[in-house]
Write an enzyme that holds these catalytic residues in place. Structure first.
Site, PDB file in Angstrom:
ATOM      1  N   LYS A  53       0.837  -1.207   0.000  1.00 10.89           N
ATOM      2  CA  LYS A  53       0.000   0.000   0.000  1.00 10.89           C
ATOM      3  C   LYS A  53       0.870   1.254   0.000  1.00 10.89           C
ATOM      4  O   LYS A  53       0.584   2.229  -0.703  1.00 10.89           O
ATOM      5  CB  LYS A  53      -0.928   0.013   1.212  1.00 10.89           C
ATOM      6  CG  LYS A  53      -2.071  -0.984   1.157  1.00 10.89           C
ATOM      7  CD  LYS A  53      -2.874  -0.945   2.444  1.00 10.89           C
ATOM      8  CE  LYS A  53      -3.988  -1.987   2.450  1.00 10.89           C
ATOM      9  NZ  LYS A  53      -4.755  -1.983   3.717  1.00 10.89           N
ATOM     10  N   ALA A  76      -1.203   1.198   6.717  1.00  4.75           N
ATOM     11  CA  ALA A  76      -1.374   0.138   7.713  1.00  4.75           C
ATOM     12  C   ALA A  76      -2.312  -0.913   7.155  1.00  4.75           C
ATOM     13  O   ALA A  76      -3.111  -0.656   6.245  1.00  4.75           O
ATOM     14  CB  ALA A  76      -1.926   0.708   9.015  1.00  4.75           C
ATOM     15  N   ASP A  77      -2.212  -2.104   7.709  1.00  4.17           N
ATOM     16  CA  ASP A  77      -3.138  -3.169   7.349  1.00  4.17           C
ATOM     17  C   ASP A  77      -3.400  -4.018   8.579  1.00  4.17           C
ATOM     18  O   ASP A  77      -2.480  -4.278   9.367  1.00  4.17           O
ATOM     19  CB  ASP A  77      -2.587  -4.035   6.227  1.00  4.17           C
ATOM     20  CG  ASP A  77      -3.643  -4.967   5.672  1.00  4.17           C
ATOM     21  OD1 ASP A  77      -4.482  -4.509   4.886  1.00  4.17           O
ATOM     22  OD2 ASP A  77      -3.655  -6.160   6.045  1.00  4.17           O
ATOM     23  N   THR A  78      -4.643  -4.420   8.746  1.00  4.11           N
ATOM     24  CA  THR A  78      -5.040  -5.235   9.890  1.00  4.11           C
ATOM     25  C   THR A  78      -5.695  -6.515   9.403  1.00  4.11           C
ATOM     26  O   THR A  78      -6.528  -6.483   8.483  1.00  4.11           O
ATOM     27  CB  THR A  78      -6.025  -4.472  10.785  1.00  4.11           C
ATOM     28  OG1 THR A  78      -5.398  -3.279  11.262  1.00  4.11           O
ATOM     29  CG2 THR A  78      -6.455  -5.317  11.984  1.00  4.11           C
ATOM     30  N   SER A 113       0.053  -4.253  10.782  1.00  2.80           N
ATOM     31  CA  SER A 113       1.353  -3.763  10.330  1.00  2.80           C
ATOM     32  C   SER A 113       1.233  -2.297   9.958  1.00  2.80           C
ATOM     33  O   SER A 113       0.245  -1.883   9.340  1.00  2.80           O
ATOM     34  CB  SER A 113       1.856  -4.561   9.128  1.00  2.80           C
ATOM     35  OG  SER A 113       2.374  -5.806   9.510  1.00  2.80           O
TER      36      SER A 113
END
Length: 202
Positions: A53, A76-78, A113
């Site tokens: 991203k 960010a990624d969840t 992250s």
């Protein structure tokens, strides 16, 4: 003027967290294919998503500008994982019910992250929380789905909303489960040499 961040995320929760910390947010798009690889672990997947991203948003920036971003670019990624299986956003209400039934009475992991690009350097980290759900009845699952909250969230629940009533125990970061762990995010910005909230004293 408030310190400013570029945020390549459409999540209103991430934006709210950063604004509550005192940052002004400038939105950047970062559309990528979010399909996990067939043999990809949750930790590898969530790190790859945050990194890709960031790279996508940075590429778009460079296509539009001749200079580097003036402010940190944050992505960010969840993801939610149960027994090493990645649980993404539900496809429909039936899928949401299946996910919530699987989470019922068990402990799962929420991995977020965060990736920051600033001054020609990347700083990335992953925060992992362990969340234990109480046993859920079919009626509770049905009522929660009818409330409309699960369908746009990884793991089919939002800890900051109605889904918080299902959480029996949390080991980790509340804001990490929401989608942006505050401690880790501020640490990355500090490592990049950027402004951190003024109340944080060294």
């Amino acid at each position: 003027m408030k310190p400013t961040l570029y945020l390549a995320s459409g999540s209103p929760r991430r934006r709210e967290i950063l604004e509550n910390l005192g940052y002004q947010i400038l939105q950047l798009p970062a559309d990528i294919d979010e399909t996990p690889y067939s043999d990809e672990t949750a930790s590898a997947y969530v790190k790859r998503m945050a990194t890709e991203k960031n790279a996508a948003a940075l590429t778009l920036w460079h296509n539009r500008h001749t200079h580097e971003p003036e402010y940190p670019l944050l992505t960010a990624d969840t993801t939610v994982a149960l027994n090493e299986q990645i649980l993404g956003k539900p496809d429909n209400t039936q899928h949401a019910a299946e996910i919530l039934a699987a989470l019922s009475g068990s402990t799962h992991q929420v991995l977020t992250s965060v990736c920051v690009y600033f001054n020609n350097q990347y700083q990335c980290t992953t925060q992992i929380s362990h969340v234990t759900f109480k046993a859920l009845s079919k009626a509770e699952i049905s009522a929660y789905i009818d409330a409309g909250e699960p369908l746009d969230k990884a793991g089919a629940y939002g800890i900051q909303g109605l889904g918080g009533v299902f959480v029996k125990h949390l080991q980790g970061s509340f804001t990490g489960v929401m989608g942006l762990p505050v401690y880790e995010t501020i640490s990355l910005l500090e490592a990049c040499g950027y402004i951190i909230p003024p109340f944080i004293m060294k």
